[in-house]
Write a protein that holds these residues in place. Structure first.
Motif, PDB file in Angstrom:
ATOM      1  N   ARG A 133     -10.187   2.391   6.444  1.00 43.45           N
ATOM      2  CA  ARG A 133     -11.160   1.587   5.692  1.00 43.45           C
ATOM      3  C   ARG A 133     -11.383   2.143   4.289  1.00 43.45           C
ATOM      4  O   ARG A 133     -10.451   2.188   3.503  1.00 43.45           O
ATOM      5  N   TYR A 166       2.313 -13.050  -2.455  1.00 50.80           N
ATOM      6  CA  TYR A 166       1.897 -12.925  -1.042  1.00 50.80           C
ATOM      7  C   TYR A 166       0.522 -12.259  -0.915  1.00 50.80           C
ATOM      8  O   TYR A 166      -0.145 -12.367   0.102  1.00 50.80           O
ATOM      9  N   ARG A 187       7.648 -14.259   4.346  1.00 52.88           N
ATOM     10  CA  ARG A 187       8.092 -13.473   3.187  1.00 52.88           C
ATOM     11  C   ARG A 187       9.599 -13.631   2.985  1.00 52.88           C
ATOM     12  O   ARG A 187      10.365 -13.461   3.949  1.00 52.88           O
ATOM     13  N   PHE A 188       9.984 -13.903   1.783  1.00 52.00           N
ATOM     14  CA  PHE A 188      11.401 -14.016   1.372  1.00 52.00           C
ATOM     15  C   PHE A 188      12.217 -14.941   2.290  1.00 52.00           C
ATOM     16  O   PHE A 188      13.377 -14.669   2.585  1.00 52.00           O
ATOM     17  N   PHE A 219       1.792  -6.115   0.274  1.00 53.25           N
ATOM     18  CA  PHE A 219       1.624  -4.684  -0.015  1.00 53.25           C
ATOM     19  C   PHE A 219       2.909  -3.886   0.265  1.00 53.25           C
ATOM     20  O   PHE A 219       3.356  -3.092  -0.557  1.00 53.25           O
ATOM     21  N   TRP A 220       3.492  -4.121   1.425  1.00 61.68           N
ATOM     22  CA  TRP A 220       4.684  -3.369   1.835  1.00 61.68           C
ATOM     23  C   TRP A 220       5.877  -3.653   0.914  1.00 61.68           C
ATOM     24  O   TRP A 220       6.474  -2.703   0.385  1.00 61.68           O
ATOM     25  N   PRO A 221       6.210  -4.954   0.675  1.00 60.52           N
ATOM     26  CA  PRO A 221       7.326  -5.192  -0.262  1.00 60.52           C
ATOM     27  C   PRO A 221       7.039  -4.618  -1.653  1.00 60.52           C
ATOM     28  O   PRO A 221       7.956  -4.118  -2.314  1.00 60.52           O
ATOM     29  N   SER A 257       7.238 -11.590  -6.218  1.00 57.48           N
ATOM     30  CA  SER A 257       7.018 -12.257  -4.924  1.00 57.48           C
ATOM     31  C   SER A 257       5.867 -11.606  -4.181  1.00 57.48           C
ATOM     32  O   SER A 257       5.017 -12.291  -3.601  1.00 57.48           O
ATOM     33  N   GLU A 293       5.941  -0.172   8.387  1.00 59.75           N
ATOM     34  CA  GLU A 293       4.928  -1.076   7.832  1.00 59.75           C
ATOM     35  C   GLU A 293       3.765  -1.263   8.799  1.00 59.75           C
ATOM     36  O   GLU A 293       2.599  -1.203   8.418  1.00 59.75           O
ATOM     37  N   ASP A 330       5.376 -12.324   8.448  1.00 60.60           N
ATOM     38  CA  ASP A 330       4.655 -11.049   8.557  1.00 60.60           C
ATOM     39  C   ASP A 330       3.774 -11.074   9.808  1.00 60.60           C
ATOM     40  O   ASP A 330       3.007 -12.012  10.022  1.00 60.60           O
ATOM     41  N   ASN A 332     -10.546  -3.982   2.665  1.00 63.07           N
ATOM     42  CA  ASN A 332     -10.331  -2.958   3.698  1.00 63.07           C
ATOM     43  C   ASN A 332      -8.986  -3.048   4.421  1.00 63.07           C
ATOM     44  O   ASN A 332      -8.823  -2.490   5.500  1.00 63.07           O
ATOM     45  N   ALA A 333      -8.055  -3.787   3.891  1.00 61.04           N
ATOM     46  CA  ALA A 333      -6.750  -3.895   4.543  1.00 61.04           C
ATOM     47  C   ALA A 333      -5.682  -4.264   3.521  1.00 61.04           C
ATOM     48  O   ALA A 333      -5.988  -4.941   2.550  1.00 61.04           O
ATOM     49  N   PRO A 334      -4.447  -3.835   3.767  1.00 66.08           N
ATOM     50  CA  PRO A 334      -3.388  -4.230   2.836  1.00 66.08           C
ATOM     51  C   PRO A 334      -2.995  -5.690   3.051  1.00 66.08           C
ATOM     52  O   PRO A 334      -3.084  -6.208   4.168  1.00 66.08           O
ATOM     53  N   GLY A 335      -2.567  -6.362   1.981  1.00 66.54           N
ATOM     54  CA  GLY A 335      -2.136  -7.754   2.101  1.00 66.54           C
ATOM     55  C   GLY A 335      -0.681  -7.849   2.544  1.00 66.54           C
ATOM     56  O   GLY A 335      -0.002  -6.826   2.695  1.00 66.54           O
ATOM     57  N   ALA A 336      -0.196  -9.111   2.716  1.00 67.57           N
ATOM     58  CA  ALA A 336       1.182  -9.300   3.196  1.00 67.57           C
ATOM     59  C   ALA A 336       2.212  -8.807   2.175  1.00 67.57           C
ATOM     60  O   ALA A 336       3.342  -8.481   2.540  1.00 67.57           O
ATOM     61  N   ILE A 396      -6.035   0.161   7.861  1.00 67.09           N
ATOM     62  CA  ILE A 396      -7.175  -0.581   8.435  1.00 67.09           C
ATOM     63  C   ILE A 396      -8.131   0.411   9.096  1.00 67.09           C
ATOM     64  O   ILE A 396      -9.346   0.316   8.969  1.00 67.09           O
ATOM     65  N   VAL A 451       2.182 -14.508   7.161  1.00 65.48           N
ATOM     66  CA  VAL A 451       2.708 -15.080   5.911  1.00 65.48           C
ATOM     67  C   VAL A 451       4.247 -14.983   5.933  1.00 65.48           C
ATOM     68  O   VAL A 451       4.796 -13.960   6.338  1.00 65.48           O
ATOM     69  N   LEU A 459      13.712  -3.666   2.629  1.00 60.64           N
ATOM     70  CA  LEU A 459      13.443  -5.027   2.127  1.00 60.64           C
ATOM     71  C   LEU A 459      13.985  -6.076   3.098  1.00 60.64           C
ATOM     72  O   LEU A 459      13.301  -7.059   3.404  1.00 60.64           O
ATOM     73  N   LEU A 480       5.284  -1.928  -2.354  1.00 61.22           N
ATOM     74  CA  LEU A 480       5.507  -0.478  -2.262  1.00 61.22           C
ATOM     75  C   LEU A 480       7.005  -0.148  -2.321  1.00 61.22           C
ATOM     76  O   LEU A 480       7.435   0.770  -3.038  1.00 61.22           O
ATOM     77  N   HIS A 530      -0.360 -10.792   9.002  1.00 58.85           N
ATOM     78  CA  HIS A 530      -1.025 -11.862   8.260  1.00 58.85           C
ATOM     79  C   HIS A 530      -0.439 -13.244   8.515  1.00 58.85           C
ATOM     80  O   HIS A 530      -1.008 -14.244   8.104  1.00 58.85           O
ATOM     81  N   SER A 582      11.848  -6.588   5.934  1.00 56.86           N
ATOM     82  CA  SER A 582      10.555  -7.259   5.694  1.00 56.86           C
ATOM     83  C   SER A 582      10.707  -8.777   5.567  1.00 56.86           C
ATOM     84  O   SER A 582       9.716  -9.487   5.430  1.00 56.86           O
ATOM     85  N   ARG A 588      -6.241  -6.897   0.544  1.00 48.26           N
ATOM     86  CA  ARG A 588      -7.366  -7.668   1.068  1.00 48.26           C
ATOM     87  C   ARG A 588      -8.502  -6.676   1.295  1.00 48.26           C
ATOM     88  O   ARG A 588      -8.241  -5.466   1.343  1.00 48.26           O
TER      89      ARG A 588
END
Lengths: 150, 503
Positions: free
Chosen positions: B458, A25, B192-193, A37-39, A21, B447, B185, A31-35, B455, B190, B178, A41, B188, B181, A29
């Protein structure tokens, strides 16, 4: 099979599903983590812990022998709560709660019919009055005819 | 003087008629909860969380804090009179408290326990008042990398300190992360789950989760494992300890206050840990350790003081850093968030009414509990005579009612029942639900700070956490917490091997 081994296997399976999953998501991205990334990890850590538990499990067995286990009461309690959820709105709070309490008191707790009737009726009516009239929680009245200003 | 002026302001907030009623109500409800076996403060606060939504922000926290420390006071009653701990922190009180009751000394045991609780609570609150502003000032200098490292450290300690197995605790905590999360989000946008459902877009509700795991799970467990106590209760007559009792308890109370507060401010430092540790310390320091287990009053005074001091200590990281150290405080954090308050170092400066009002209310609550608890012992004994078989269905009613009242949604009721089954299974298989709820609360913060730090970093990426000194130190501490049990296991195994080869 031990609790730890079952838990470890479950964690590995869940971690794999979460990874899939998370990939969808988007993990990274520019210079930044995507949506995802956290799940992702979390899933990686979970997989590590799951593997550790499956490889080096503790000794507690999965089927713990329940002394004086009241399975009949347990299943009746669970079923009555499962029944309560869909009938709450159509039957209304007072009727559905009365039914739930009757089942709990009579068949789960083994109280006499008189005690069950008295406690269930008093508790269902009093909680309805307190929450609906005093705390203004819009509890559904369902089949119970109520005055307009209630 | 810098501390006294805001404290007086806090008393002005806490002494309003409404808040005084909430202090009294919270303390009494907490004591009753502590007295009744089978319903701990976490479950009760989870059940009462929906009720506090309609309250003023300060009042709701004052009420919930009252329940928490009230439960610590009340927990000793059942331990001493029935040999059944009212809540986890009173387990050790059973050992000597019940022995004292059997020797006809239940009164002095209850009296000393109440005084110890008062001393621990009051000294703890005074320490909270002195330490919190300093810690908040320091935390203001923290950026996202430091906050992430601090939260990760707290998270690891919680996972490690709760329960018997570190791996199990951390795994349960990962499931909590989990669950935290789930939903849209924030960065972004988005989903999630959510499995395409509207209900999950806002995430899984804390109240159904907490009420299910702690409240419903506990009830289902008690239904399955029904045990009759069959104990005969009598109201103790003389509650005043003798001169010798005071002499024996003086130092244990002092040590318990300091130890309890120190444990309380640590992540995972639950009151139960503080009372256990205090018992061990007192036994080690006693002139006659053989008296322990046979009705030694210092074995009641020390742990009861320590658990109340730990309760107060837990408010330091909660109010200054926004980090709950146990599941009860996680629910209080949720209560703050439900009222739009962002817990953290700014709380002290942006919402001084909340901080100082709660501190002052704790002083008042401790005095109220000391005055009310002893005369009400007879009432609590009567309460313990109400059969659990009547109370249990009524608790189920309140759980389901509370779940519905939150959003007037029967889906919340369904979620509570489902999480109840999860809570029951966790309890049955020896998994602590506390790390799950703590991780669920800490997860979004972790998170958020991780994303912000990355960010900010960088191109340097993860190295930002190591190059900044504070986050570097905190990550090193996290590593130590993680590696220590493995090292301990390796050393133990080596010692065992050398023993067996020598034999």
């Amino acid at each position: 099979m031990t609790v730890d081994r079952a838990l470890g296997a479950g964690a590995l399976l869940l971690a794999a599903l979460v990874c899939l999953s998370a990939w969808k998501y988007g993990i990274a991205r520019p210079n930044a983590p995507g949506a995802g990334f956290w799940p992702f990890l979390i899933a990686v850590v979970m997989a590590g812990l799951g593997a550790a538990l499956a490889i080096r499990p503790g000794r507690s067995p999965l089927q713990s022998t329940g002394v004086n286990s009241n399975w009949k009461g347990f299943w009746i309690a669970l079923a009555s709560m499962g029944f309560f959820v869909p009938v709450l709105v159509p039957l209304g709070y007072p009727a559905s709660m009365w039914l739930l309490l009757m089942v709990q008191l009579r068949w789960v707790e083994g109280r006499s019919w008189t005690t069950a009737l008295l406690v269930a009726s008093a508790a269902a009516i009093m909680s309805f009055v307190v929450f609906r009239l005093l705390l203004h929680v819009p509890l559904p009245s369902g089949i119970l005819p109520l005055p307009r200003n209630w | 003087m810098d501390t006294l002026a805001p404290l007086f302001h806090g008393f002005a907030v806490a002494l309003t008629p409404d808040n005084l009623i909430y202090v009294l109500l919270g303390s009494l409800v907490g004591t009753v909860i502590g007295v009744l076996p089978g319903l701990g403060p976490t479950a009760s606060i989870a059940l009462l969380l929906p009720v506090t939504i309609g309250m003023d922000m300060v009042s709701s926290l004052i009420f919930l804090a009252g329940i928490y420390y009230g439960a610590m006071y009340g927990g000793s009653t059942t331990s001493i009179l029935m040999n059944i701990p009212g809540e986890a922190a009173s387990v050790v009180t059973c050992i000597d408290g019940y022995q004292m009751a059997r020797q006809g000394r239940a009164g002095p045991a209850l009296g000393m326990s109440a005084f110890g609780s008062f001393a621990g609570g009051t000294i703890g609150v005074a320490a909270v008042m002195l330490i919190s502003p300093i810690l908040a000032e320091t935390a203001l200098k923290f950026g996202p990398p430091e906050m992430f490292a601090l939260l990760l450290f707290a998270f690891t300690c919680i996972g490690s300190l709760t329960g018997k197995s570190q791996a199990r605790g951390l795994l349960v905590a990962c499931i909590g992360l989990l669950l935290g999360s789930v939903g849209t989000d924030e960065i972004h946008g988005v989903d999630r789950f959510t499995f395409g459902t509207l209900y999950l877009q806002d995430g899984i509700g804390l109240v159904p989760l907490a009420m299910g795991l702690f409240g419903m799970g506990e009830i289902l467990y008690n239904i399955e494992r029904r045990e009759e106590t069959g104990s005969v209760l009598k109201t103790p007559k003389n509650l005043l300890p003798t001169r010798q009792d005071w002499k024996d308890s003086g130092w244990p109370i002092t040590r318990g206050s300091l130890l309890g507060f120190g444990i309380g401010i640590l992540p995972g430092g639950m009151p139960a840990v503080a009372s256990l540790l205090s018992y061990a310390v007192e036994r080690r320091m006693a002139k006659h350790p053989d008296r322990f287990g046979k009705g030694a009053i210092e074995a009641v005074a020390g742990p009861e003081t320590a658990n109340n001091a730990a309760t107060a200590g837990g408010f330091v990281p909660l109010l200054t850093l926004g980090i709950p150290t146990n599941s009860v405080l996680a629910l209080m954090l949720a209560a703050l968030m439900l009222h739009g308050v962002t817990p953290g170092p700014l709380l002290l400066f942006k919402w001084p009414d909340v901080f100082w009002g709660v501190i002052a209310s704790m002083y008042i609550g401790n005095v109220m509990l000391l005055i009310l608890n002893l005369p009400l012992i007879g009432l609590f004994v009567q309460l313990l005579k109400v059969p659990y078989r009547i109370l249990s269905p009524l608790i189920i009613m309140f759980v389901l009612l509370g779940a519905y009242a939150l959003n007037n949604s029967h889906i919340d009721v369904l979620a509570t029942v489902l999480f109840g089954v999860v809570g029951y299974l966790m309890k049955r298989f020896g998994l602590e639900p506390a790390p799950l709820i703590l991780a669920y609360v800490l997860g979004p913060m972790l998170e958020n700070n991780l994303s912000k730090a990355l960010i900010l970093a960088r191109s340097s990426g993860m190295s930002i956490f190591i190059t900044r000194p504070i986050s570097g130190i905190l990550l090193a501490l996290t590593f130590v917490v993680l590696v220590y049990p493995i090292l301990q296991w390796l050393i133990g195994r080596r010692a065992e091997r050398s023993r067996s080869s020598a034999a």
